[in-house]
Each structure stands twice: as structure tokens, then as C-alpha cells.
Design an enzyme around this catalytic site. Structure first.
Site, PDB file in Angstrom:
ATOM      1  N   HIS A  60       0.862  -1.186   0.000  1.00 41.69           N
ATOM      2  CA  HIS A  60       0.000   0.000   0.000  1.00 41.69           C
ATOM      3  C   HIS A  60       0.890   1.225   0.000  1.00 41.69           C
ATOM      4  CE1 HIS A  60      -3.124   2.825   1.224  1.00 41.69           C
ATOM      5  NE2 HIS A  60      -3.973   1.919   0.811  1.00 41.69           N
ATOM      6  N   ASP A 109      -7.902  -5.448   0.403  1.00 38.24           N
ATOM      7  CA  ASP A 109      -8.430  -6.235  -0.713  1.00 38.24           C
ATOM      8  C   ASP A 109      -8.012  -7.694  -0.686  1.00 38.24           C
ATOM      9  OD1 ASP A 109      -9.868  -4.230  -1.868  1.00 38.24           O
ATOM     10  OD2 ASP A 109      -8.125  -3.414  -2.890  1.00 38.24           O
TER      11      ASP A 109
HETATM   12  N1  ACO Z   1       4.226  -7.598  -4.739  1.00 46.49           N
HETATM   13  C1  ACO Z   1       5.576  -7.600  -4.925  1.00 46.49           C
HETATM   14  N2  ACO Z   1       6.341  -6.502  -4.813  1.00 46.49           N
HETATM   15  C2  ACO Z   1       5.747  -5.338  -4.512  1.00 46.49           C
HETATM   16  C3  ACO Z   1       4.337  -5.276  -4.306  1.00 46.49           C
HETATM   17  C4  ACO Z   1       3.587  -6.447  -4.426  1.00 46.49           C
HETATM   18  N3  ACO Z   1       2.251  -6.425  -4.236  1.00 46.49           N
HETATM   19  N4  ACO Z   1       4.009  -3.999  -4.019  1.00 46.49           N
HETATM   20  C5  ACO Z   1       5.149  -3.288  -4.045  1.00 46.49           C
HETATM   21  N5  ACO Z   1       6.203  -4.106  -4.347  1.00 46.49           N
HETATM   22  C6  ACO Z   1       7.608  -3.715  -4.417  1.00 46.49           C
HETATM   23  C7  ACO Z   1       7.901  -2.984  -5.729  1.00 46.49           C
HETATM   24  O1  ACO Z   1       8.342  -3.872  -6.735  1.00 46.49           O
HETATM   25  C8  ACO Z   1       8.964  -2.012  -5.318  1.00 46.49           C
HETATM   26  O2  ACO Z   1      10.206  -2.692  -5.282  1.00 46.49           O
HETATM   27  P1  ACO Z   1      11.568  -1.904  -5.670  1.00 46.49           P
HETATM   28  O3  ACO Z   1      11.710  -0.822  -4.664  1.00 46.49           O
HETATM   29  O4  ACO Z   1      12.596  -2.957  -5.562  1.00 46.49           O
HETATM   30  O5  ACO Z   1      11.369  -1.387  -7.063  1.00 46.49           O
HETATM   31  C9  ACO Z   1       8.611  -1.643  -3.862  1.00 46.49           C
HETATM   32  O6  ACO Z   1       7.839  -2.765  -3.370  1.00 46.49           O
HETATM   33  C10 ACO Z   1       7.760  -0.387  -3.744  1.00 46.49           C
HETATM   34  O7  ACO Z   1       6.672  -0.494  -4.655  1.00 46.49           O
HETATM   35  P2  ACO Z   1       5.982   0.748  -5.349  1.00 46.49           P
HETATM   36  O8  ACO Z   1       5.188   0.255  -6.492  1.00 46.49           O
HETATM   37  O9  ACO Z   1       7.011   1.812  -5.590  1.00 46.49           O
HETATM   38  O10 ACO Z   1       5.045   1.226  -4.180  1.00 46.49           O
HETATM   39  P3  ACO Z   1       3.769   2.126  -4.354  1.00 46.49           P
HETATM   40  O11 ACO Z   1       3.556   2.780  -3.030  1.00 46.49           O
HETATM   41  O12 ACO Z   1       3.893   3.018  -5.543  1.00 46.49           O
HETATM   42  O13 ACO Z   1       2.632   1.076  -4.679  1.00 46.49           O
HETATM   43  C11 ACO Z   1       0.752  -0.339  -4.603  1.00 46.49           C
HETATM   44  C12 ACO Z   1       1.567   0.731  -3.872  1.00 46.49           C
HETATM   45  C13 ACO Z   1       0.301   0.208  -5.974  1.00 46.49           C
HETATM   46  C14 ACO Z   1      -0.513  -0.622  -3.801  1.00 46.49           C
HETATM   47  C15 ACO Z   1       1.601  -1.604  -4.774  1.00 46.49           C
HETATM   48  O14 ACO Z   1       2.006  -2.102  -3.523  1.00 46.49           O
HETATM   49  C16 ACO Z   1       0.873  -2.695  -5.577  1.00 46.49           C
HETATM   50  O15 ACO Z   1       0.916  -2.668  -6.813  1.00 46.49           O
HETATM   51  N6  ACO Z   1       0.187  -3.668  -4.878  1.00 46.49           N
HETATM   52  C17 ACO Z   1      -0.591  -4.659  -5.548  1.00 46.49           C
HETATM   53  C18 ACO Z   1      -1.938  -4.069  -5.973  1.00 46.49           C
HETATM   54  C19 ACO Z   1      -2.865  -3.844  -4.790  1.00 46.49           C
HETATM   55  O16 ACO Z   1      -3.059  -4.697  -3.945  1.00 46.49           O
HETATM   56  N7  ACO Z   1      -3.501  -2.641  -4.757  1.00 46.49           N
HETATM   57  C20 ACO Z   1      -4.484  -2.308  -3.729  1.00 46.49           C
HETATM   58  C21 ACO Z   1      -4.119  -1.060  -3.023  1.00 46.49           C
HETATM   59  S1  ACO Z   1      -5.217  -0.824  -1.667  1.00 46.49           S
HETATM   60  C22 ACO Z   1      -6.627  -0.154  -2.327  1.00 46.49           C
HETATM   61  O17 ACO Z   1      -6.700   0.453  -3.370  1.00 46.49           O
HETATM   62  C23 ACO Z   1      -7.809  -0.357  -1.534  1.00 46.49           C
END
Ligand code: ACO
Length: 429
Positions: free
Chosen positions: A306, A364
Site C-alpha cells: 500500500h 483487498d
Molecule cells: N508484490 C511484490 N512486490 C511489490 C508489491 C507487491 N504487491 N508492491 C510493491 N512491491 C515492491 C515494488 O516492486 C517495489 O520494489 P523496488 O523498490 O525494488 O522497485 C517496492 O515494493 C515499492 O513499490 P511501489 O510500487 O514503488 O510502491 P507504491 O507505493 O507506488 O505502490 C501499490 C503501492 C500500488 C498498492 C503496490 O504495492 C501494488 O501494486 N500492490 C498490488 C496491488 C494492490 O493490492 N492494490 C491495492 C491497493 S489498496 C486499495 O486500493 C484499496
């Protein structure tokens, strides 16, 4: 930062900028005059360090896993109240008295029907349309049906539009579902509470009696509470940005629904369930964990991570409990997806990659399993999120419109295109 000002040095120019403090949470550096004083913009795509507004509705401490609505912790609201009480709280700022609550429930209930012509409007959609596509279109169309509440300068019209949306979005959501499965629309029933009425509109059919299961109704009501608002998330920011131009509230909420649809936001519950089904059995989890960790593989664990929570999402804990309650009520003892989810969570929470990146289950992760058990198809999951979030969008939109300092939202950019050049006639290109 604790002083009342901060400073930024751009080139050889140092400017003092005011620091503003909220009631709780980090201070903000007010950069409103930065461009005028230095000729520089700030650059923060994704708004990771930018507060876009001041708001008194919802507070999140992502490091501690805290979520408060008007100061009240989400677990207390979910445990003791009902969804319409949370709606009242978000809209008016205080919990209602018994008289205020019954008046509010009455007013919402009396707005649940939609204009009969809406039913004909639905016929224009393809039968196999995704219900979120139908929601974007039909909620936007409300402006055409309820034009008498689109004058945003009139506080009375703003409140009527707010009530109409909280009341009518569930009706449209149920219609979107019925339409895609080819069943007749079910009219709202005003003797049912908000969530039971929604379940009835989704699952009743004219040819037999349908009795709403109170345990499922309570569980869905709690799911609605968990999704009611979440400060300046992507869809709420979309609603605020759309509303900042003076657009009518129905159009703004339609914009919010469009943004919610994406898999990085509200679409994640649908994506999480699809992922659990794809994993299928507990023995395949290591393979998917390895893929999630592989930089060259775009796969992510859906329902994990998140932008704000770098701790367990407080809503996920309540959702996990609700999931168990629903499965027990329905006598589902053997749900392979729940087994996969629990084991995936256990492994991920102990894995160095997820610990280091502070990736925890979000709301979720468990909601899909719960909604599936209740009988909703995956395509409806994000629609249910939209039903719940409507009140948050509306409360945030109203707060923005009622803010005397409100301006149109107009970000600037870092231009990376061609510098000025002269037009060449086509014969010379
Ligand atoms: N699985 C594996 N790796 C992940 C995940 C994941 N679900 N989420 C983040 N990471 C990793 C990224 O690859 C990144 O790694 P790096 O630093 O080596 O490049 C690091 O963690 C940070 O990730 P970002 O994408 O920069 O974090 P951001 O804050 O932008 O993203 C997000 C948040 C979009 C929710 C992300 O965690 C994600 O895509 N999760 C899966 C989708 C999801 O569950 N969304 C629901 C959000 S809650 C809602 O809307 C109610």
C-alpha cells in the site's frame, strides 16, 4: 520539522516557506509561493511527498497502521456502528444522536429509487459489459436525470445531490449486476436497512421469496464501513480535481468510479481473487512468491502493499475476521482459496523481501474471498467498493466546495519535449 518555517535553496536563492501543522500527522511545507519567489516548481509525480489539500475527514498513520474517521478508529466504527452511521459521521463530522440517525436513515431510504427512464438507459449497454463500465456511464448519467440538484453553489442542492448519490448508487450497482446476468431489475424496498436492501436488489428474483441473511447483511455492511473513505487516495483525488473546476457532483463521482476501476486501486480485490485462483494450491505458493520478488517479472502479489500503510492495513484484520464469519455462516468448511490466502500471508510476512519493503496484506486481500462466498461474481467486487466509497467521495467533494480558499486544481510539469522550432512545409520534411 518543528519550526514555523522551513527553507529551500534553489541555485543561490534561499527562500523561507511557512510550515503548517495539522491536529496530528506530519507538518507540511507550504510551497504555494515557491514559483513566484524562485521560478522553480516542485516535482513529485505520484504525490509521494505532497499534501494536495487540508482535510478534517480521515486520518491515516501508515507506519502505525491507524485509520481514523473524524477521529474515531475504524475498528470501533466497524464493530459498533452501521454503515449509514459512518456515512453520517463522514458527511456531518459527528456521530448522530438516535433522532438524527433515524432521520438520516429515513431520508437516504426515501431516495433509493432511480428515475424509471434509467432502466431504458441501461438497455443501451451490451449485455456482457463489465459492471464498472455500466457504473461509470450510469452514475454520470444521473446528472441528466437529476438536473435540479446540480447547482453546486446552493448548499441545499449540494446536500440533496449527496443524499441522492449515497441512496441511488447501490440501486444502480444492483441494476448493473442484474443487467449483466439477464435478470429483471428489483426495486428498492424501504422497509429493509441499507445493506439488506442492496442484497435484496442483487439476489431477489420475482418468481420466489428471498430472505436476506442477517449475518451476511451485517458482514457486507461492515465491508462497506471499511471502504467508506481513505483520505486523498487516487479516486478521491480524482473526484476533488474534477470538482475543482465546478463540475456537477454526479460527473465528479463518475470520474472517481473510473479511477477506482484500475487494478492498482479498487480493481485489486478482483485481481487478488484471480491470483489466489491462479495459485490454486498451497504447494504452488513458493513459485508465485519467487515471481513477485523477481525484478524481471512484472507479477506482483495482488492485495499486498500500500502506498500509505507500511504496516498491517487495519482494515485487513477486520476483513480477515469477517471472511471467517461469512464462510462459517454459509457452512463453507473447505475453501481452498482461503487456505491459499492464509498460507500466502504467513509466508510473505516472514519473507525478507516483504519485510524489508514493508509489504503487508491490504484490505483487498481477504475481501474477494468474502464477496465470492456471498455469491457476488468477481466483476462486481470493485462495484461494491464504489458503493461504499461514494460517501467518502461525496464528503471530500463537499468539504472542498465549502472551503473558501478552494481553487481549480492545476498542476504544473517538467517539460521534456522539443524546444521551440519553426514549422516546415510538408514538401520539406
Ligand atoms: N508484490 C511484490 N512486490 C511489490 C508489491 C507487491 N504487491 N508492491 C510493491 N512491491 C515492491 C515494488 O516492486 C517495489 O520494489 P523496488 O523498490 O525494488 O522497485 C517496492 O515494493 C515499492 O513499490 P511501489 O510500487 O514503488 O510502491 P507504491 O507505493 O507506488 O505502490 C501499490 C503501492 C500500488 C498498492 C503496490 O504495492 C501494488 O501494486 N500492490 C498490488 C496491488 C494492490 O493490492 N492494490 C491495492 C491497493 S489498496 C486499495 O486500493 C484499496
Amino acid at each position: 520539522m518543528s519550526a514555523n518555517t522551513g527553507s529551500i535553496k534553489v541555485g543561490d536563492k534561499t527562500v523561507e516557506l511557512p510550515v503548517r501543522s495539522g491536529t496530528i500527522g506530519p507538518d507540511v511545507l507550504d510551497i504555494g509561493k515557491l514559483y513566484a519567489q524562485t521560478g522553480a516548481f516542485t516535482y513529485d509525480p505520484g504525490f509521494t511527498s505532497t499534501a494536495s489539500c487540508a482535510s478534517g475527514i480521515t486520518y491515516i498513520d501508515g507506519d502505525e497502521g491507524v485509520l481514523l474517521h473524524r477521529g474515531y478508529p475504524i475498528d470501533q466504527l466497524a464493530e459498533h456502528g452501521d454503515f449509514l452511521e459512518t456515512c453520517y459521521l463522514l458527511l456531518y463530522g459527528e456521530l448522530p444522536t438516535a433522532a438524527q440517525k433515524s432521520d438520516f436513515d429515513y431520508r437516504i431510504t426515501r431516495h433509493t429509487m432511480v428515475h424509471e427512464q434509467m432502466a431504458r438507459f441501461f438497455q443501451g449497454f451490451r449485455r456482457d459489459a463489465h459492471p464498472m463500465a455500466v457504473m461509470v456511464g450510469s452514475v454520470g448519467a444521473l446528472a441528466a436525470f437529476y438536473h435540479d440538484s446540480t447547482d453546486i453553489t446552493d448548499p441545499k442542492q449540494r446536500m440533496i445531490a449527496s443524499m441522492r448519490m449515497i441512496a441511488k448508487v447501490p440501486t444502480l450497482a444492483a441494476m448493473a449486476y442484474k443487467y449483466t446476468i439477464g435478470q429483471p431489475f428489483v426495486y428498492p424496498k424501504n422497509d429493509l436497512d441499507y445493506t439488506s436492501n442492496f442484497l435484496n436488489m442483487c439476489f431477489a428474483v420475482p418468481c420466489e421469496d428471498y430472505k436476506v441473511n442477517p449475518v451476511l447483511s451485517r458482514a457486507l455492511d461492515r465491508i462497506f464501513i471499511l471502504h467508506a473513505d481513505h483520505e486523498q487516495n487516487a479516486s478521491t483525488s480524482t473526484v476533488r480535481l474534477a470538482g475543482s473546476s465546478g463540475a456537477n457532483p454526479f460527473a465528479c463521482i463518475a470520474a472517481g468510479i473510473a479511477c477506482l476501476w484500475g487494478p492498482a486501486h479498487g480493481g485489486a480485490n478482483e485481481a487478488a481473487l484471480k491470483m489466489l485462483a491462479e495459485i490454486g494450491t498451497v504447494d504452488r505458493i513458493p513459485e508465485f512468491i519467487a515471481r513477485a520478488k523477481d525484478k524481471n517479472d512484472p507479477f506482483r502479489l495482488m492485495g499486498f502493499g500500500h502506498r500509505v500503510y507500511k504496516n498491517y492495513d487495519p482494515r485487513a484484520k477486520i476483513m480477515q475476521k469477517t471472511s471467517h464469519e461469512v464462510l462459517a455462516e454459509l457452512g463453507i468448511k473447505d475453501e481452498p482459496l482461503l487456505d491459499v490466502a492464509l498460507e500466502l500471508e504467513r509466508i510473505a510476512l516472514n519473507d525478507e523481501y516483504f519485510i524489508e519493503k514493508k509489504l503487508y496484506p491490504n484490505v483487498d486481500f481477504y475481501s474477494g474471498i468474502t464477496l465470492k462466498a456471498m455469491g457476488f461474481p468477481t466483476s462486481m467486487f470493485t462495484v461494491l467498493f464504489a458503493v461504499a466509497r461514494t460517501v467518502g467521495w461525496i464528503a471530500q467533494w463537499k468539504e472542498m466546495i465549502e472551503d473558501p480558499g478552494q481553487k481549480i486544481g492545476r498542476p504544473r510539469q517538467l517539460y521534456t519535449g522539443a524546444p521551440q522550432r519553426d514549422y516546415q512545409p510538408i514538401s520539406k520534411r
